[in-house]
Motif scaffolding. Sequence first.
Motif, PDB file in Angstrom:
ATOM      1  N   TRP A 144       0.194   7.324  -0.080  1.00 56.68           N
ATOM      2  CA  TRP A 144       0.735   6.165   0.628  1.00 56.68           C
ATOM      3  C   TRP A 144       2.225   6.384   0.821  1.00 56.68           C
ATOM      4  N   PHE A 147       6.810   2.493  -0.527  1.00 53.38           N
ATOM      5  CA  PHE A 147       7.237   1.186  -0.011  1.00 53.38           C
ATOM      6  C   PHE A 147       8.580   0.733  -0.578  1.00 53.38           C
ATOM      7  N   ARG A 148       9.121   1.506  -1.521  1.00 55.55           N
ATOM      8  CA  ARG A 148      10.449   1.149  -2.038  1.00 55.55           C
ATOM      9  C   ARG A 148      11.556   1.732  -1.162  1.00 55.55           C
ATOM     10  N   TRP A 153      10.738   0.613   5.239  1.00 57.01           N
ATOM     11  CA  TRP A 153      11.076  -0.745   5.702  1.00 57.01           C
ATOM     12  C   TRP A 153      11.469  -0.707   7.177  1.00 57.01           C
ATOM     13  N   THR A 160       7.654  -4.683  13.827  1.00 61.93           N
ATOM     14  CA  THR A 160       7.607  -6.154  13.935  1.00 61.93           C
ATOM     15  C   THR A 160       8.520  -6.636  15.064  1.00 61.93           C
ATOM     16  N   LEU A 223      14.737 -12.464  12.219  1.00 63.95           N
ATOM     17  CA  LEU A 223      14.103 -11.143  12.309  1.00 63.95           C
ATOM     18  C   LEU A 223      15.100 -10.103  12.812  1.00 63.95           C
TER      19      LEU A 223
ATOM     20  N   PHE B  76      -1.299  -6.164   0.416  1.00 66.62           N
ATOM     21  CA  PHE B  76      -1.327  -4.831   1.053  1.00 66.62           C
ATOM     22  C   PHE B  76      -0.453  -3.855   0.263  1.00 66.62           C
ATOM     23  N   LEU B  77       0.755  -4.280  -0.039  1.00 69.92           N
ATOM     24  CA  LEU B  77       1.677  -3.403  -0.775  1.00 69.92           C
ATOM     25  C   LEU B  77       1.198  -3.199  -2.213  1.00 69.92           C
ATOM     26  N   ALA B  80      -1.712  -0.861  -2.562  1.00 69.67           N
ATOM     27  CA  ALA B  80      -1.319   0.546  -2.397  1.00 69.67           C
ATOM     28  C   ALA B  80      -0.570   1.035  -3.635  1.00 69.67           C
ATOM     29  N   GLN B  81       0.334   0.187  -4.138  1.00 68.72           N
ATOM     30  CA  GLN B  81       1.127   0.605  -5.303  1.00 68.72           C
ATOM     31  C   GLN B  81       0.261   0.716  -6.555  1.00 68.72           C
ATOM     32  N   LYS B  92       9.805   1.864 -14.433  1.00 66.46           N
ATOM     33  CA  LYS B  92       9.884   0.897 -13.326  1.00 66.46           C
ATOM     34  C   LYS B  92       8.545   0.162 -13.206  1.00 66.46           C
ATOM     35  N   PRO B  93       8.570  -1.067 -12.683  1.00 64.23           N
ATOM     36  CA  PRO B  93       7.302  -1.790 -12.541  1.00 64.23           C
ATOM     37  C   PRO B  93       6.397  -1.122 -11.502  1.00 64.23           C
ATOM     38  N   VAL B  94       5.092  -1.241 -11.744  1.00 65.28           N
ATOM     39  CA  VAL B  94       4.138  -0.665 -10.781  1.00 65.28           C
ATOM     40  C   VAL B  94       4.261  -1.388  -9.438  1.00 65.28           C
ATOM     41  N   PRO B  96       6.877  -3.537  -7.695  1.00 60.35           N
ATOM     42  CA  PRO B  96       8.249  -4.067  -7.756  1.00 60.35           C
ATOM     43  C   PRO B  96       8.455  -5.191  -6.734  1.00 60.35           C
ATOM     44  N   SER B  99      11.775  -5.151  -3.948  1.00 59.95           N
ATOM     45  CA  SER B  99      11.674  -4.313  -2.744  1.00 59.95           C
ATOM     46  C   SER B  99      10.489  -4.741  -1.882  1.00 59.95           C
ATOM     47  N   VAL B 102      11.038  -7.479   0.989  1.00 57.72           N
ATOM     48  CA  VAL B 102      11.519  -7.110   2.328  1.00 57.72           C
ATOM     49  C   VAL B 102      10.336  -7.011   3.303  1.00 57.72           C
ATOM     50  N   LEU B 103       9.308  -6.282   2.869  1.00 55.74           N
ATOM     51  CA  LEU B 103       8.173  -6.104   3.780  1.00 55.74           C
ATOM     52  C   LEU B 103       7.313  -7.371   3.872  1.00 55.74           C
ATOM     53  N   TYR B 105       8.516 -10.285   3.940  1.00 56.90           N
ATOM     54  CA  TYR B 105       9.270 -11.093   4.902  1.00 56.90           C
ATOM     55  C   TYR B 105       8.943 -10.659   6.338  1.00 56.90           C
ATOM     56  N   GLU B 106       8.900  -9.347   6.530  1.00 56.61           N
ATOM     57  CA  GLU B 106       8.574  -8.833   7.872  1.00 56.61           C
ATOM     58  C   GLU B 106       7.148  -9.239   8.265  1.00 56.61           C
ATOM     59  N   LEU B 108       5.510 -11.807   7.157  1.00 58.25           N
ATOM     60  CA  LEU B 108       5.535 -13.260   7.391  1.00 58.25           C
ATOM     61  C   LEU B 108       5.871 -13.535   8.857  1.00 58.25           C
TER      62      LEU B 108
END
Lengths: 481, 175
Positions: A144, A147-148, A153, A160, A223, B76-77, B80-81, B92-94, B96, B99, B102-103, B105-106, B108
């Motif tokens: 994958w 995502f960090r 992003w 979007t 946005l 979704f995130l 995957a994580q 680190k958290p599995v 998080p 971070s 951000v996605l 929000y997008e 949304l």
Amino acid sequence: MQSKDINEDIRWAQINEDVLRSLENPRMGYWVAVGVCLALLALAIIAEIYQYRVGMGVGNLNWPHMWDLYIATFIFWIGMSHSGTLLSAILHITHADWRKPIYRFAEAMTTFTLMTAALFPVIHLGRLWNMYWVLPYFSDRGIWPNFRSPLVWDAFAIFTYLTTSALFLYIGSIPDLAICRDNARGWRKKLYTALSLGWRGDDRQWRNFRKTYLVMACFLIPLAVSVHSIVSSDFAMSIMPGWHVTTFPPYFVAGALYSGCAAIITLFILLRYFFRFEAYMTMPILDKTCKLTFAIAMVWTYLNLIEFASVWYGHDKVAKELLIAKFTGPYSPYFWAMLILGSVLPFTLAFEKLRTNIPVMFVVSILLNVGMWLERWMIVAPTLSLSYQPFAFDVMWANWVQWFIVIGSFGWFGLLFLIFVKVIPSVSMYEVKEMIFHRRHIANKDIAAVMHRRATDPKPAGGQPSGASGSTPGTPGLEGA
Amino acid sequence: MRKGRILALFSNFDEAFAAISDIRHYKVPGVSVDDVTVISPIEHPEIEEVLGERPSHVPKFTLLGALTGVTFGFFFLASAQATFTVQPQGGKPVIPLPSNFVLMYEMLILFAMLFTVTAFVIGARLFRKRKSLYSEKVSLDQVGIELEVDEKYIEPLKELFNQHQALEIREEVIK
């Protein structure tokens, strides 16, 4: 100079006639512009084919300059996309009706600049055939995207923004597409019939349209800000000197608005000429756009100074050396050019005589965007050439392959834009009608009410005699009369 | 009783609104303002005062879309994580949250917009074949009033529209 944003005596039928004529009968300059764009695009295609077959090294894109013109140009195009939709949305919410004749092409600019920007990460990666690896899909390898990472992003944010900007542009065009449908023949009739989705302009449709457009405008503002903040995170979240800066998100957003506003001025002047839109793209509207650009230029200049000051008075020696190198090193001519074009040249917009001179404004708007492109290049290249490790110090210059692809991107954007304005009305007919209707009826009605109140009130508040002053600042509707 | 459809075209909003006002005051008994559809080249800013408030469900769809988007974004995130739990995370958290915000929000915004557009298409009854009484003059500069009523009301309505200087009246019987 004409004092009103638009001539309120234009008949509605005349608006339809003028705008629909633009779809069929542009000036010769339009076709010259199409030819120039095709030629530029051809250069980019030749360079890209060569780079695809031989490898990324042919563009002189090598370590440590892994991000060079391609990423600088990517940021430039993303930035330019901001003004169209963002300004249209802000001005819509604040009921600034002077946006109405010019918002359509500004929104189209957003969509096509995003489509141009999206090409650059693909070109920059080199291995085009493996592009699908960056997509988040279920694979038997269980891989994958991270995502960090701000780079992921970026992909989400741009997708979007592109989707929503294109929808905003399309939804706002539906009533005009219905007008085109009612007046077109042949293949255009079929196209507009399909695109107008059966719009007939009944109150149910208008009611839902108004709410939808307002909701979309409200969502597009945060946005747009988030998208360019995320692009700035590509840099700011690293620890590289010159990039690890707290003010980067607002700095990027201001730069984006700035270059977008300058591009709106350029396209405004071109469309006004190509399609004989003097009655709609008027000098007062150009004047307002120039003033807005000047204000944003000053914000951008301020944020630049803040960045210099925070580095200068900070304790990061490497960042300070980089800042000095920008002013005095091999990139200094471009850095100074950026400062002059970005911070000094906008003062031409402060003078009414220059602001209302179309040839001057055309040249200035292009130079402002040259300055903004240099800004993006000066963010990317100096940091890569002068980072923490002395063994990695290296100044590299892009060769013809990179330059052709960069120049060709302007051809690609120009071509998409020119095709759009030839197929979809670049002036919103129904919004111009609304603007005229509002100014002629609602605003005048307000003035009549004010005058009537003054005439019948023997002792108005403040001790002013009745009807003493011809204009009262802040009185609703007066400015539109 | 057979039904009929009638469309009257006016040169401006004032005349059209005067005709609607008469309908509101039952000048044609049996026909109410709820039967009226106004067709116009622009939306008149005071149309709701003339027709009365009529609902639009767009904001509800937007809210639903926003909630769906933020929920989808998180799962979704996170899903995957969570496949990386076998890999060392270095403390680190599995999943998080900062971070992922951000996605989320997008997502949304993306889903809110998609739902809004869907609501618009449904609410505005787009993608439907246009009624035969549509006049292209409406997209030019005229204002239309359309009613779908019992056939017996067509004649009184024509009379009313003529009193208000209707430029053109079209009618049809619905089979």
